[in-house]
Design a protein around this motif. Structure first.
Motif, mmCIF file in Angstrom:
data_model
loop_
_atom_site.group_PDB
_atom_site.id
_atom_site.type_symbol
_atom_site.label_atom_id
_atom_site.label_comp_id
_atom_site.label_asym_id
_atom_site.label_seq_id
_atom_site.Cartn_x
_atom_site.Cartn_y
_atom_site.Cartn_z
ATOM 1 N N CYS A 104 5.198 -7.907 5.806
ATOM 2 C CA CYS A 104 5.605 -8.834 4.761
ATOM 3 C C CYS A 104 4.363 -9.549 4.237
ATOM 4 C CB CYS A 104 6.570 -9.875 5.317
ATOM 5 S SG CYS A 104 8.071 -9.210 6.081
ATOM 6 N N LEU A 105 4.500 -10.168 3.080
ATOM 7 C CA LEU A 105 3.485 -11.106 2.618
ATOM 8 C C LEU A 105 4.175 -12.453 2.401
ATOM 9 C CD1 LEU A 105 1.221 -8.926 0.308
ATOM 10 C CD2 LEU A 105 0.670 -9.862 2.548
ATOM 11 N N GLU A 106 4.588 -12.757 1.191
ATOM 12 C CA GLU A 106 5.212 -14.048 0.932
ATOM 13 C C GLU A 106 6.654 -13.861 0.496
ATOM 14 O OE1 GLU A 106 4.671 -17.968 -1.947
ATOM 15 O OE2 GLU A 106 3.049 -16.528 -1.731
ATOM 16 N N ASP A 107 7.574 -14.527 1.221
ATOM 17 C CA ASP A 107 8.988 -14.531 0.848
ATOM 18 C C ASP A 107 9.525 -13.107 0.721
ATOM 19 O OD1 ASP A 107 11.376 -15.734 0.319
ATOM 20 O OD2 ASP A 107 10.961 -16.155 -1.779
ATOM 21 N N THR A 108 9.384 -12.332 1.793
ATOM 22 C CA THR A 108 9.691 -10.899 1.792
ATOM 23 C C THR A 108 10.822 -10.572 2.756
ATOM 24 O OG1 THR A 108 7.353 -10.420 1.382
ATOM 25 C CG2 THR A 108 8.721 -8.584 2.133
ATOM 26 N N CYS A 109 11.754 -9.731 2.308
ATOM 27 C CA CYS A 109 12.777 -9.168 3.187
ATOM 28 C C CYS A 109 12.651 -7.656 3.171
ATOM 29 C CB CYS A 109 14.176 -9.589 2.735
ATOM 30 S SG CYS A 109 15.500 -8.875 3.754
ATOM 31 N N ILE A 110 12.428 -7.079 4.345
ATOM 32 C CA ILE A 110 12.373 -5.624 4.493
ATOM 33 C C ILE A 110 13.571 -5.213 5.338
ATOM 34 C CG2 ILE A 110 11.063 -3.664 5.391
ATOM 35 C CD1 ILE A 110 8.511 -5.265 4.808
ATOM 36 N N HIS A 111 14.475 -4.443 4.727
ATOM 37 C CA HIS A 111 15.754 -4.076 5.349
ATOM 38 C C HIS A 111 15.830 -2.563 5.438
ATOM 39 C CE1 HIS A 111 20.055 -3.322 5.718
ATOM 40 N NE2 HIS A 111 20.260 -4.601 5.981
ATOM 41 N N ILE A 112 15.937 -2.044 6.663
ATOM 42 C CA ILE A 112 16.053 -0.605 6.886
ATOM 43 C C ILE A 112 17.408 -0.351 7.533
ATOM 44 C CG2 ILE A 112 15.034 1.424 7.979
ATOM 45 C CD1 ILE A 112 12.342 -0.007 7.912
ATOM 46 N N ASP A 113 18.248 0.435 6.850
ATOM 47 C CA ASP A 113 19.652 0.556 7.249
ATOM 48 C C ASP A 113 19.854 1.655 8.297
ATOM 49 O OD1 ASP A 113 22.363 -0.133 7.214
ATOM 50 O OD2 ASP A 113 22.385 -0.333 5.038
ATOM 51 N N ILE A 114 21.087 1.837 8.704
ATOM 52 C CA ILE A 114 21.424 2.581 9.918
ATOM 53 C C ILE A 114 20.918 4.031 9.892
ATOM 54 C CG2 ILE A 114 23.436 1.143 10.367
ATOM 55 C CD1 ILE A 114 25.198 3.477 9.461
ATOM 56 N N GLU A 115 20.405 4.452 11.042
ATOM 57 C CA GLU A 115 20.033 5.833 11.342
ATOM 58 C C GLU A 115 18.944 6.380 10.416
ATOM 59 O OE1 GLU A 115 23.477 8.338 11.723
ATOM 60 O OE2 GLU A 115 24.482 6.935 13.078
#
Length: 231
Positions: A104-115
């Motif tokens: 991340c850097l600033e105000d970051t959401c990293i979402h990796i979904d199932i499987e």
């Protein structure tokens, strides 16, 4: 050192201690079980049947959620530092292979979904939000970059001009071949296949096959003449 910096460093002390003592214990049966027991104290959430191999690095683990059945292999680096709103979320059954760097850097959401599977030596970087859908396959040496450096002022170094970020979405059931680069602002539609070495700089419709630099759609997966196309 300011009070805020001091507080931040002290807040991270339990995380540093846990990783320093238990992060490199490599005994096949004993190490992962011991790490799971200790690491539950540093993550925002940690599910069941998680496998964390030795040599995995976490920065600001309190902003990370690791769900059931996640596998993290040696050399993975997850970095959520830089902003209190940062978040890294790994859903059930995510597998992240060796030497993957997610930051991340600033105000970051990293979402990796199932499987979803992330192959070796992949880089995923904010600051824009990044959403990777369910059951995707990201092959080795790919890069997913939700940022773009400003460079219009020739009187200043580019590194001092800041970045822009729009975010990236890779929808469910996509396959990115070896060495694919995905640039900021892109959505790759559900069920798409991106050929090895492609540079994706614009949106890809669902169920497309795209190749090249820049990537271009060459056909639809729904086409009747699509038979064992190599990418």
């Amino acid at each position: 050192m300011t009070n805020k910096q001091y507080s931040s460093k002290w807040h991270r002390f339990p995380e540093l201690l846990a990783i320093a003592i238990f992060g490199d214990i490599s005994t096949l049966a004993f190490g992962p079980k011991l790490r799971n027991l200790v690491y539950r104290q540093i993550f925002a959430h940690m599910g069941n049947s998680v496998f964390i191999q030795h040599g995995v690095e976490f920065i600001n683990a309190a902003s990370m959620e690791i769900c059931d059945g996640v596998h993290l292999f040696k050399g993975v680096r997850l970095d959520a530092k830089g902003h209190p709103n940062n978040k890294i979320y790994l859903a059930d059954g995510v597998a992240i292979e060796r030497n993957v760097d997610i930051g991340c850097l600033e105000d970051t959401c990293i979402h990796i979904d199932i499987e979803t599977f992330i192959g070796p030596d992949v880089c995923i970087a904010g600051p824009g939000d990044i959403k990777i859908g369910k059951r995707c396959m990201i092959a080795a040496h790919s890069g997913i970059y939700a940022n773009n450096h400003n460079f219009t002022d020739t009187t200043r170094p580019m590194k001092d001009q800041g970045v822009t970020s729009k975010g990236i979405v890779i929808e469910d059931d996509c396959w990115l071949g070896h060495g694919v680069t995905v640039l900021d602002g892109v959505t790759i539609g559900q069920g798409s296949v991106i050929g090895a070495g492609a540079v994706v700089n614009k949106n890809i419709p669902a169920f497309s096959v795209a190749v090249g630099a820049p990537a271009r759609v060459i056909r639809s997966r729904n086409a009747k003449d699509l038979i064992n196309t190599q990418v």
